[in-house]
Design a protein around this motif. Sequence first.
Motif, mmCIF file in Angstrom:
data_model
loop_
_atom_site.group_PDB
_atom_site.id
_atom_site.type_symbol
_atom_site.label_atom_id
_atom_site.label_comp_id
_atom_site.label_asym_id
_atom_site.label_seq_id
_atom_site.Cartn_x
_atom_site.Cartn_y
_atom_site.Cartn_z
ATOM 1 N N CYS A 197 0.846 -1.187 0.000
ATOM 2 C CA CYS A 197 0.000 0.000 0.000
ATOM 3 C C CYS A 197 0.881 1.236 0.000
ATOM 4 O O CYS A 197 1.869 1.316 0.729
ATOM 5 N N SER A 204 -7.552 1.983 2.550
ATOM 6 C CA SER A 204 -7.352 2.379 1.156
ATOM 7 C C SER A 204 -7.941 1.309 0.246
ATOM 8 O O SER A 204 -7.742 0.113 0.465
ATOM 9 N N TYR A 252 -8.411 0.056 -3.800
ATOM 10 C CA TYR A 252 -7.874 0.142 -5.165
ATOM 11 C C TYR A 252 -8.841 -0.566 -6.104
ATOM 12 O O TYR A 252 -9.489 -1.539 -5.731
ATOM 13 N N GLY A 273 -5.565 -1.533 -9.978
ATOM 14 C CA GLY A 273 -4.606 -1.206 -8.929
ATOM 15 C C GLY A 273 -4.469 0.294 -8.698
ATOM 16 O O GLY A 273 -3.472 0.750 -8.156
ATOM 17 N N ARG A 274 -5.498 1.052 -9.088
ATOM 18 C CA ARG A 274 -5.477 2.517 -8.924
ATOM 19 C C ARG A 274 -6.197 2.898 -7.634
ATOM 20 O O ARG A 274 -7.239 2.332 -7.313
ATOM 21 N N ILE A 275 -5.653 3.862 -6.914
ATOM 22 C CA ILE A 275 -6.268 4.297 -5.661
ATOM 23 C C ILE A 275 -7.592 4.998 -5.965
ATOM 24 O O ILE A 275 -7.661 5.868 -6.831
ATOM 25 N N ARG A 276 -8.622 4.579 -5.242
ATOM 26 C CA ARG A 276 -9.948 5.159 -5.467
ATOM 27 C C ARG A 276 -10.523 5.748 -4.190
ATOM 28 O O ARG A 276 -11.381 6.618 -4.241
ATOM 29 N N ASN A 323 -1.261 5.176 -6.833
ATOM 30 C CA ASN A 323 -1.643 3.823 -7.237
ATOM 31 C C ASN A 323 -0.610 2.815 -6.752
ATOM 32 O O ASN A 323 0.520 3.179 -6.410
#
Length: 194
Positions: free
Chosen positions: A132, A161, A163, A167-170, A177
């Motif tokens: 992370c 967190s 993803y 694998g992108r942070i949302r 990411n």
Amino acid sequence: MATLEDGVSPNQTVVPPGDVIEDARRRDYLKIAAVSVAGVGAGVAVLPLINSMNPSADVLALSTTELDLSAIEPGMAIKASFRKQPLFVRNLTPAEIAEADKVPVSSLRDPQTLEDRTKEGKTNWLITLGVCTHLGCVPLGAGEGENRGPFGGYFCPCHGSAYDTAGRIRQGPAPTNLQVPDYAFTSDTVVVVG
């Protein structure tokens, strides 16, 4: 011998002018020799210190990881190890690819498309470090039955967190990411990471 008339006391000895120059040259030679020996000694002492900064043989051996992807079915993911860190390898389904592609890139905290994060012609293979980007915890979602979070990708249980399938942070505190390491496909089913 010099006399009092020459301005020299009887207890002093007069050194001929040539001897003074010869002593100065000898003294300069000794200074240069001493500094040279000290410099060589310092170099010999520092060399092992500098050499200790080189990576050891076990680190060099772990600098690349070769993985056989033939057993990973669409929708599955595996956890591997790369440079003593977890590595996630995921075979995305067409539905997961479509879901990742329909997200507007401008709405992402760290804007990247799925194509930016995968190799051309291999968009179904998502390879990321399993760390992370918030505080270094290992997210869930690569193992069977693990919580994949609200976006179907990975979920970090430490601070929440989330993803997506790319694998992108949302959602959550992670700033970026999941990192994509350098990798190359050596065949249709074998990838070398590193």
